[in-house]
Design a protein around this motif. Structure first.
Motif, PDB file in Angstrom:
ATOM      1  N   HIS A  43       0.922  -1.051   0.038  1.00 52.42           N
ATOM      2  CA  HIS A  43       0.087   0.019  -0.048  1.00 52.42           C
ATOM      3  C   HIS A  43       0.654   1.145   0.088  1.00 52.42           C
ATOM      4  O   HIS A  43       0.552   2.369  -0.590  1.00 52.42           O
ATOM      5  CB  HIS A  43      -0.869  -0.124   1.241  1.00 52.42           C
ATOM      6  CG  HIS A  43      -2.182  -0.969   1.077  1.00 52.42           C
ATOM      7  ND1 HIS A  43      -2.708  -1.459   2.154  1.00 52.42           N
ATOM      8  CD2 HIS A  43      -2.715  -1.594   0.051  1.00 52.42           C
ATOM      9  CE1 HIS A  43      -3.639  -2.207   2.006  1.00 52.42           C
ATOM     10  NE2 HIS A  43      -3.572  -2.397   0.504  1.00 52.42           N
ATOM     11  N   LYS A  75      -6.036   0.702   5.419  1.00 50.68           N
ATOM     12  CA  LYS A  75      -6.711   0.865   4.105  1.00 50.68           C
ATOM     13  C   LYS A  75      -8.183  -0.161   4.339  1.00 50.68           C
ATOM     14  O   LYS A  75      -7.704  -1.341   4.384  1.00 50.68           O
ATOM     15  CB  LYS A  75      -6.026   0.639   2.817  1.00 50.68           C
ATOM     16  CG  LYS A  75      -6.735   0.916   1.589  1.00 50.68           C
ATOM     17  CD  LYS A  75      -5.657   0.933   0.496  1.00 50.68           C
ATOM     18  CE  LYS A  75      -6.403   1.346  -0.633  1.00 50.68           C
ATOM     19  NZ  LYS A  75      -7.448  -0.035  -1.276  1.00 50.68           N
ATOM     20  N   SER A  81      -7.940   4.412  -3.473  1.00 50.75           N
ATOM     21  CA  SER A  81      -6.640   4.616  -3.134  1.00 50.75           C
ATOM     22  C   SER A  81      -6.422   6.436  -3.051  1.00 50.75           C
ATOM     23  O   SER A  81      -5.636   6.635  -2.007  1.00 50.75           O
ATOM     24  CB  SER A  81      -5.324   4.227  -4.032  1.00 50.75           C
ATOM     25  OG  SER A  81      -5.401   2.735  -4.222  1.00 50.75           O
TER      26      SER A  81
END
Length: 112
Positions: A43, A75, A81
């Motif tokens: 990530h 997340k 994102s």
């Protein structure tokens, strides 16, 4: 196993991997911690790729700061994102890790 049972097991696994939840029955907690670390680093790499100006501004601090942020705010599976990156930028500014930028820089850092 019913669909509901399977969905529940999947949710438990995601919670263990993304939010430091307990290892579901039948899973090795040590291996899950390794996998969780790998996912968090991934990530961070994706975020650095999407926001290179942010990674450049933080330099060597990027990885440790992202890890700290991610521990407190993992997340979510279905989360975009860009929205997650925006939260990271806000966290960095509020924590004094980045100076409060002029409006244009904020727009560039939060471009999505």
């Amino acid at each position: 196993m019913s669909r509901e049972d399977l969905a529940g097991r999947q949710a438990e696994l995601l919670h263990a991997l993304l939010a430091d939840g307990p290892a579901p029955a039948g899973f090795d907690p040590d291996r899950l911690r390794v996998e969780a670390t790998v996912l968090r680093r991934k990530h961070g790499r994706v975020l650095a790729y999407q926001r290179p100006e942010l990674a450049e501004a933080l330099g060597e601090r990027f990885g440790p700061l992202f890890a700290e942020f991610n521990r407190g705010r993992p997340k979510k599976a279905a989360e975009r994102s860009g929205a997650y990156a925006d939260e990271f930028v806000t966290w960095l500014i509020e924590g004094g890790h980045l100076p409060k930028p002029k409006r244009r820089l904020v727009d560039r850092l939060r471009r999505r």
